[in-house]
Write a protein that holds these residues in place. Structure first.
Motif, PDB file in Angstrom:
ATOM      1  N   SER A 452      15.519 -23.291 -38.616  1.00 52.11           N
ATOM      2  CA  SER A 452      16.969 -23.408 -39.280  1.00 52.11           C
ATOM      3  C   SER A 452      16.860 -23.355 -40.661  1.00 52.11           C
ATOM      4  O   SER A 452      16.115 -24.270 -41.140  1.00 52.11           O
ATOM      5  N   PHE A 453      17.785 -22.626 -41.375  1.00 53.88           N
ATOM      6  CA  PHE A 453      17.941 -22.704 -42.630  1.00 53.88           C
ATOM      7  C   PHE A 453      19.128 -23.766 -43.295  1.00 53.88           C
ATOM      8  O   PHE A 453      19.992 -23.382 -42.786  1.00 53.88           O
ATOM      9  N   CYS A 454      18.788 -24.633 -44.057  1.00 52.45           N
ATOM     10  CA  CYS A 454      19.713 -25.503 -44.568  1.00 52.45           C
ATOM     11  C   CYS A 454      20.003 -25.778 -46.094  1.00 52.45           C
ATOM     12  O   CYS A 454      18.990 -25.405 -46.567  1.00 52.45           O
ATOM     13  N   ARG A 455      21.363 -25.769 -46.518  1.00 56.38           N
ATOM     14  CA  ARG A 455      21.476 -25.719 -47.791  1.00 56.38           C
ATOM     15  C   ARG A 455      21.016 -26.990 -48.563  1.00 56.38           C
ATOM     16  O   ARG A 455      21.199 -28.163 -48.077  1.00 56.38           O
ATOM     17  N   ALA A 456      20.254 -26.674 -49.701  1.00 54.91           N
ATOM     18  CA  ALA A 456      19.905 -27.834 -50.365  1.00 54.91           C
ATOM     19  C   ALA A 456      20.876 -28.932 -50.810  1.00 54.91           C
ATOM     20  O   ALA A 456      22.246 -28.255 -51.246  1.00 54.91           O
ATOM     21  N   THR A 457      20.540 -30.122 -51.171  1.00 56.16           N
ATOM     22  CA  THR A 457      21.543 -31.101 -51.865  1.00 56.16           C
ATOM     23  C   THR A 457      21.025 -31.341 -53.507  1.00 56.16           C
ATOM     24  O   THR A 457      19.921 -31.033 -53.536  1.00 56.16           O
ATOM     25  N   ALA A 458      21.683 -31.884 -54.068  1.00 55.60           N
ATOM     26  CA  ALA A 458      21.161 -32.615 -55.130  1.00 55.60           C
ATOM     27  C   ALA A 458      19.906 -33.253 -55.082  1.00 55.60           C
ATOM     28  O   ALA A 458      18.924 -33.245 -55.770  1.00 55.60           O
ATOM     29  N   ALA A 459      19.862 -34.146 -54.137  1.00 56.62           N
ATOM     30  CA  ALA A 459      18.753 -35.052 -53.827  1.00 56.62           C
ATOM     31  C   ALA A 459      17.675 -34.288 -53.324  1.00 56.62           C
ATOM     32  O   ALA A 459      16.360 -34.588 -53.685  1.00 56.62           O
ATOM     33  N   SER A 460      17.899 -33.426 -52.334  1.00 64.14           N
ATOM     34  CA  SER A 460      16.761 -32.510 -51.782  1.00 64.14           C
ATOM     35  C   SER A 460      15.889 -31.592 -52.514  1.00 64.14           C
ATOM     36  O   SER A 460      14.807 -31.108 -52.505  1.00 64.14           O
ATOM     37  N   LEU A 461      16.699 -31.345 -53.811  1.00 68.57           N
ATOM     38  CA  LEU A 461      16.258 -30.243 -54.778  1.00 68.57           C
ATOM     39  C   LEU A 461      14.941 -31.143 -55.292  1.00 68.57           C
ATOM     40  O   LEU A 461      14.213 -29.973 -55.864  1.00 68.57           O
ATOM     41  N   ALA A 462      14.585 -31.988 -55.380  1.00 68.25           N
ATOM     42  CA  ALA A 462      13.773 -32.702 -56.011  1.00 68.25           C
ATOM     43  C   ALA A 462      12.610 -32.907 -55.207  1.00 68.25           C
ATOM     44  O   ALA A 462      11.338 -33.194 -55.543  1.00 68.25           O
ATOM     45  N   TRP A 463      12.581 -32.268 -53.859  1.00 69.78           N
ATOM     46  CA  TRP A 463      11.458 -32.554 -53.046  1.00 69.78           C
ATOM     47  C   TRP A 463      10.324 -31.589 -53.456  1.00 69.78           C
ATOM     48  O   TRP A 463      10.556 -30.338 -53.702  1.00 69.78           O
ATOM     49  N   ARG A 464       8.912 -32.183 -53.628  1.00 68.97           N
ATOM     50  CA  ARG A 464       7.969 -31.191 -53.968  1.00 68.97           C
ATOM     51  C   ARG A 464       7.124 -30.757 -52.856  1.00 68.97           C
ATOM     52  O   ARG A 464       6.460 -29.877 -52.592  1.00 68.97           O
ATOM     53  N   GLU A 465       7.099 -31.679 -51.760  1.00 64.19           N
ATOM     54  CA  GLU A 465       6.065 -31.604 -50.781  1.00 64.19           C
ATOM     55  C   GLU A 465       6.789 -31.198 -49.451  1.00 64.19           C
ATOM     56  O   GLU A 465       7.953 -31.581 -49.379  1.00 64.19           O
ATOM     57  N   ALA A 466       6.091 -30.542 -48.644  1.00 64.04           N
ATOM     58  CA  ALA A 466       6.460 -30.315 -47.266  1.00 64.04           C
ATOM     59  C   ALA A 466       6.246 -31.492 -46.237  1.00 64.04           C
ATOM     60  O   ALA A 466       5.340 -32.292 -46.690  1.00 64.04           O
ATOM     61  N   HIS A 467       7.063 -31.747 -45.447  1.00 66.11           N
ATOM     62  CA  HIS A 467       6.917 -32.994 -44.374  1.00 66.11           C
ATOM     63  C   HIS A 467       6.703 -32.468 -43.142  1.00 66.11           C
ATOM     64  O   HIS A 467       7.663 -31.738 -42.741  1.00 66.11           O
ATOM     65  N   CYS A 468       5.941 -33.076 -42.541  1.00 64.13           N
ATOM     66  CA  CYS A 468       5.393 -32.649 -41.167  1.00 64.13           C
ATOM     67  C   CYS A 468       5.791 -33.941 -40.154  1.00 64.13           C
ATOM     68  O   CYS A 468       5.132 -34.900 -40.435  1.00 64.13           O
ATOM     69  N   HIS A 469       6.247 -33.621 -38.901  1.00 65.42           N
ATOM     70  CA  HIS A 469       6.522 -34.888 -38.153  1.00 65.42           C
ATOM     71  C   HIS A 469       6.174 -34.353 -36.709  1.00 65.42           C
ATOM     72  O   HIS A 469       5.258 -33.965 -36.447  1.00 65.42           O
ATOM     73  N   ALA A 470       7.084 -34.246 -35.812  1.00 63.73           N
ATOM     74  CA  ALA A 470       7.033 -33.502 -34.622  1.00 63.73           C
ATOM     75  C   ALA A 470       7.736 -31.971 -35.022  1.00 63.73           C
ATOM     76  O   ALA A 470       7.330 -31.201 -34.190  1.00 63.73           O
ATOM     77  N   GLY A 471       8.239 -31.874 -35.997  1.00 60.71           N
ATOM     78  CA  GLY A 471       8.560 -30.536 -36.813  1.00 60.71           C
ATOM     79  C   GLY A 471       8.245 -30.374 -38.227  1.00 60.71           C
ATOM     80  O   GLY A 471       7.264 -31.112 -38.686  1.00 60.71           O
TER      81      GLY A 471
END
Length: 626
Positions: A452-471
């Motif tokens: 799924s493609f999701c629109r970024a927010t002001a908070a999420s634009l700062a993420w640098r790493e990918a995060h893996c969990h069950a997805g």
């Protein structure tokens, strides 16, 4: 040999005495104080007669050096310099060197700083120096010189290492200081891995070495030692053999995903021309699609887990050497945060951390119930594939392949009625491989997945790493995050199902609620989806190698047809190593995996299991669901 387990490594403890590295554990220096280059040149380069042997190589010649103790790399750097100076411009040198206690990058750089004449290959060595992870690591020291480091016990790794060795450097601490290295087992392996006419050079004249070489079939000669030492040994395997040669040809690569693009690039860099055929070449991969480069850690470094670890490190080295990502529009290698939400993954990862099987430079804790994988990250598949195909020896054809065949020439019949011919066909067609005549026996499971493609927010634009969990969730590319992926065994068509968006978001909410909230929580904006198909094998390892011919279902295909399939959800991670394996074997080069890893990937493993009537499928591996 049966599969083996590699233990964790301890890096070398160095006591610097002026310009000379000294190992207190062994009570010995790495080379003669103040005369390291002169000693290595006399004892290894000149005693092996390398200048003359390099000059006499044919234009497409191939020369392989084996070494039992890499140490500071001085011998390898001198061999690379000698080859560059004397060998024909299109010849190729491979150096394979075992090392149980690798130097830290800092100690390696300090040693190399004293050899300005070797600055160019030393820079390449330092740039590609891997973390101290057990297994095989390949570094390109120069365009025509490749070094494969074998981190671990020399006797074990050389049993599973390459054969056809032209010259041996028996280096390492003196037999009286390090008797475990100079074993009968190792000498027997050296003999078994040698070509007729192979030479041996060493600094020692110890009786255990002389007897060991003689018992392995070498003719041993004692010579005057270097720098005041009384004696040293040289040896030769009886017989003569013609120079090894690089094979070049034309490959038809069917499929333009990760497997096809990396295979074409590896073949092109081995001097082959590659024609990539895929109807999707005329289409566009969604610009928001992103894939995660990572794998799951394990303390149990058997062949399967050596492949997973080695594949990640090889992919990192491909990206470093090629300068990709070129900028943040291609992707980010800022690390991957893995959330230990699955109990089995959590246990394996904790054991890998505690044992040191995965070194801290690669894997370390990143808070409660999560770890960080360094050098991993997320890439945009379209950008990576286009980058790989941009090579003068690669051409593309946007067409469907109707059938394939062997014979005098490998051949791919196109849907249009045209055909492409070559010396080999490499099928990188995932689950669709079963659609070719004679290949319906392949034990492949096709699993649909949707992101799924999701629109970024002001908070999420700062993420640098990918995060893996069950997805997983990737950093934003052009203001959009990629979140996935579902694991649907019921449908084998790449159809988009809007209900899967809620599945992806609910997994994120369940396992990493802080990220879900930062994306907007219940107000997350879905801006698109993409569905695709994964192909798995029963043991979750890829199928890489020449196509086998099952006795109960013979067909007309021969060993001109190769498979590079069943990468599951880790295609971006697996495929560089697998591409190197195929390209090396087709080009006649020694491979950069140990023998047991190569066997564990060979498609014929399923032919043997069918003969033994073993079930096609075992319980799913948690490693392949993400």
């Amino acid at each position: 040999m049966p599969d083996f387990i590699l233990p964790p490594l301890q890096t070398a403890k160095i006591d610097w005495r002026d310009d000379t590295p000294f190992a207190p554990e062994y009570g010995d220096s790495y080379f003669m104080p103040g005369r390291g280059m002169a000693e290595s040149t006399a004892v290894f380069i000149e005693a092996s007669d390398l200048p003359r042997r390099f000059v006499e190589l044919p234009d497409d010649g191939l020369f392989v050096i084996g070494e039992t103790g890499f140490g500071t790399g001085l011998n390898a750097l001198l061999a690379a310099e000698c080859f560059d100076r004397h060998a024909p411009s299109s010849a190729h040198l491979h150096i394979y060197s075992a090392e149980c206690h690798p130097l830290t990058r800092e100690d390696l750089a300090r040693a190399a700083s004293h050899w300005p004449r070797l600055a160019e290959p030393a820079r390449a060595l330092l740039a590609g120096w891997p973390p101290p992870a057990p297994g095989l690591h390949r570094i390109r020291l120069a365009e025509r010189v490749e070094l494969t480091l074998m981190f671990g016990d020399a006797a074990t790794l050389w049993q599973a290492g390459p054969d056809r060795i032209d010259a041996w450097f028996l280096d390492g601490f003196a037999p009286s200081r390090n008797p475990e290295l100079w074993s009968e087992e190792l000498f027997a392996t050296l003999g078994a891995r040698s070509r007729p006419g192979a030479t041996v050079a060493t600094f020692t004249a110890a009786g255990v070495v002389k007897r060991g070489l003689a018992s392995a079939g070498f003719e041993v000669e004692r010579r005057e030692g270097f720098g005041g030492k009384r004696h040293r040994l040289v040896a030769r395997m009886p017989g003569e053999s013609a120079a090894q040669r690089t094979r070049r040809g034309r490959a038809i690569v069917v499929g333009a995903g990760f497997a096809g693009c990396t295979a074409a690039r590896a073949l092109a860099e081995r001097g082959w021309s590659a024609t990539v055929v895929d109807p999707r070449l005329s289409g566009e991969i969604p610009s928001s699609l992103a894939a995660v480069l990572y794998t799951t850690a394990s303390h149990h470094l058997n062949a399967q887990n050596r492949f997973y670890l080695g594949a990640l490190l090889r992919a990192r080295e491909w990206l470093r050497r090629m300068g990709f990502p070129r900028d943040e529009s291609d992707g980010r290698l800022d690390g991957v945060i893995q959330h230990l939400v699955d109990p089995r993954v959590a246990e394996k990862t904790r054991k890998a951390l505690a044992s040191g099987a995965w070194p801290q430079e690669l894997l370390h804790p990143a808070g409660d119930e999560r770890v960080r994988i360094e050098g991993a990250g997320s890439l945009r598949p379209g950008a990576w594939c286009r980058f790989l195909l941009d090579h003068p020896r690669i051409s593309t054809v946007a067409a469907h392949v109707r059938s394939i065949g062997g014979g005098q020439e490998a051949r791919a019949e196109l849907g249009s009625g045209d055909h492409v011919e070559g010396d080999a066909v490499v099928l990188c067609t995932a689950g669709a491989t079963r659609g070719f005549e004679g290949l319906d026996w392949l034990p492949l499971r096709v699993v649909r997945g949707q992101v799924s493609f999701c629109r970024a927010t002001a908070a999420s634009l700062a993420w640098r790493e990918a995060h893996c969990h069950a997805g997983y969730v990737t950093p934003a590319f052009e203001g959009v995050h990629c979140i996935g992926a579902t694991f649907d065994r019921q449908r084998e068509e790449a159809v988009v199902d809007p209900a899967d968006d809620q599945l992806n978001l609910s997994e994120l909410q369940r396992h990493v609620p802080s990220l879900w909230r930062a994306l907007g929580g219940e107000y997350i904006e879905i801006v698109g989806q993409h569905a695709g198909l994964r192909a798995q094998s029963p043991d979750t390892l890829p199928m890489v190698g020449p196509l086998p011919e099952p006795r109960e279902n013979p067909h007309t295909l021969d060993r001109r047809v190769w498979l590079d399939i069943a990468h599951g959800s880790k295609g971006m991670t697996h495929t560089p190593l697998c591409a190197d394996l195929i390209a090396d074997r087709l080009a006649g080069h020694p491979v950069a995996t140990d023998l047991e890893v190569m066997v564990s990937l060979a498609p014929e493993r399923f032919v043997e299991r069918r003969r033994r009537r073993e079930p096609d499928w075992r319980p799913d591996s948690v490693d392949d669901h993400h």
